[in-house]
Design an enzyme around this catalytic site. Structure first.
Site, short mmCIF file in Angstrom:
data_model
loop_
_atom_site.label_atom_id
_atom_site.label_comp_id
_atom_site.label_asym_id
_atom_site.label_seq_id
_atom_site.Cartn_x
_atom_site.Cartn_y
_atom_site.Cartn_z
N SER A 201 -57.72 26.88 -42.63
CA SER A 201 -56.87 26.02 -43.44
C SER A 201 -55.74 26.82 -44.09
CB SER A 201 -57.72 25.28 -44.47
OG SER A 201 -57.00 24.23 -45.07
N ASP A 297 -57.39 16.55 -36.92
CA ASP A 297 -57.78 17.22 -38.16
C ASP A 297 -57.77 16.20 -39.30
OD1 ASP A 297 -57.92 18.81 -40.45
OD2 ASP A 297 -56.81 20.45 -39.51
N HIS A 362 -62.28 19.63 -39.91
CA HIS A 362 -61.31 20.59 -40.47
C HIS A 362 -62.03 21.91 -40.69
CE1 HIS A 362 -57.68 21.81 -42.64
NE2 HIS A 362 -58.46 22.30 -43.59
#
Length: 418
Positions: A201, A297, A362
């Site tokens: 991320s 995502d 994610h």
């Protein structure tokens, strides 16, 4: 810092009624504990059973160099020494957790591990950091480091942009990066024969921003590569036709003074905030790079802000992709197409690799989704197997999945479970 499943779900429901920017901030906290929100049939196996608990190490040189978390506490990392053939090899993983784009939102992070080491605890090493060859076949015995993320700018902040109006915030991301590198080099990384910098991320974005610098700090004879997980954030209009992500990144870059950490050739020709998008960053990266990214995502659902719900049109879809209507899926397929188009030039370069699956998730490299029964597969290989093939030049790896819902190996998020 632990967050209960119920409290995390309450956060998500609350955030789904706010605007895009607030959602982007809130998702940083959701990422902290999203493992609790998988559907019950697979929940127990999300984290590997053989995970190690590794204590926190505070940076010894941080106070002298001024490398502080947002609240002024010392940054930290977790280190596990390599063994056997991995003694001179290093894998680093940068923690994710979104960004803060204002004094107010950065101040909120001071009460969490995303802004203060006072809230950091020991962590589990699993996925790409696992010591078990059955769970991490290529990197299990390497020196392993998890770098904690407490600056809110993907380690790109510069102190001259600090505010001193009673908030006591420190924008020292770039200094933290340098201090961590200096300490790890002193621990033996300066003699590394092989090294991999990875991140998830916002940590994946930090990996891209600092990839070439990481390469430059290590021996010229070393094999050095980078892997960014769930970090190819799109420069796209949301469903209301607004460039809200551009505005959000502009605020982040301006607040933290991050322009100095971004590729110079990019900043020279366009707004620094646009250079915070991965599509622009990867054009400047010279070090071999591997991308792990779900085409659906769940973080990209910030491109469907709650303000678009009339009434709550997108809410159920945002919580579980299985609840999306055919019209909503058409829009999500459009975002997938935008991702693949943005990767067009990246795909052409031989030294680059990718694993783009069609899962609603994610971050997939630091959990059992890396390698094991719950790992999504492309061409019958897990993420770890594909990444290993790329790192060790066993074969070129540029895997792109077919559109959702074609892949039965996906572990899809379900935020509707109480």
């Amino acid at each position: 810092m632990a967050i209960s499943r119920q409290s995390t779900l309450s956060w998500w429901r609350k955030l789904s009624k706010k605007d895009l920017i607030t959602a982007a901030i809130g998702l940083a906290l959701i990422l902290f504990s999203f493992s609790f929100l998988f559907n019950s049939s697979k929940k127990a196996d999300v984290f590997t059973l053989n995970s190690d608990y590794v204590p926190l190490t505070l940076l010894r040189n941080a106070k002298q160099t001024g490398a502080f978390c947002l609240d002024g506490s010392l940054p930290g990392y977790h280190f596990q020494k390599g063994f056997g053939s991995g003694s001179s090899k290093w894998v680093l993983h940068i923690e994710g957790g979104g960004w803060c784009d204002s004094v107010a939102t950065c101040a909120l992070r001071k009460a969490t591990a995303l802004g203060s080491s006072n809230f950091m605890e020991q962590v589990q090493f699993s996925g790409i950091l696992s010591h078990d060859p059955a769970e991490n076949p290529d990197f299990f015995n390497w020196n392993k480091v998890k770098i904690r993320y407490c600056d809110g700018s993907s380690f790109a902040g510069h102190s001259e942009n600090e505010f001193h109006n009673g908030t006591y915030l420190f924008f020292r991301g770039q200094l933290i990066w340098k201090a961590v590198m200096d300490e790890l080099l002193a621990k033996g990384m300066s003699n590394a024969g092989q090294a991999l910098l990875s991140g998830c991320s916002a940590g994946g974005l930090a990996t891209m921003i600092h990839c070439d610098d990481f390469r430059a700090k290590l021996p010229k004879t070393a094999t050095v590569k980078c892997l960014a997980d769930a970090s190819f954030f799109l420069d796209e209009k949301d469903v209301n036709g607004r460039h809200t992500m551009q505005l959000f990144y502009k605020n982040v870059v301006n607040l933290h003074g991050a322009a100095k950490s971004l590729p110079r050739d990019c900043v020279a020709k366009m707004s620094p905030s646009l250079c915070f998008f991965p599509q622009q960053i990867v054009e400047s990266i010279k070090t071999p790079l591997f991308l792990v990214n779900p085409a659906y995502d769940f973080w990209q659902h910030v491109l469907v802000p709650a303000a678009s719900d009339l009434p709550d049109e997108w809410r159920r879809c945002r919580l579980n992709i299985q609840n999306c209507s055919s019209h909503q899926m058409d829009i999500l397929q459009g975002f997938r197409n935008s991702l693949l188009n943005a990767l067009g030039e990246f795909k052409k370069k031989k030294e680059r690799g990718m694993f783009i699956n069609s899962c609603f998730i994610h971050c997939q490299t630091w959990m059992a989704t890396w390698h094991g029964p719950n790992s999504p597969k492309l061409n019958n290989k897990t993420i770890a197997e594909n990444a290993g093939d790329w790192y060790f030049n066993r074969e070129q790896t540029k895997q792109i999945d077919c559109p959702f819902p074609c892949n039965p190996s996906c572990l899809n998020m379900d935020f509707t479970q109480a």
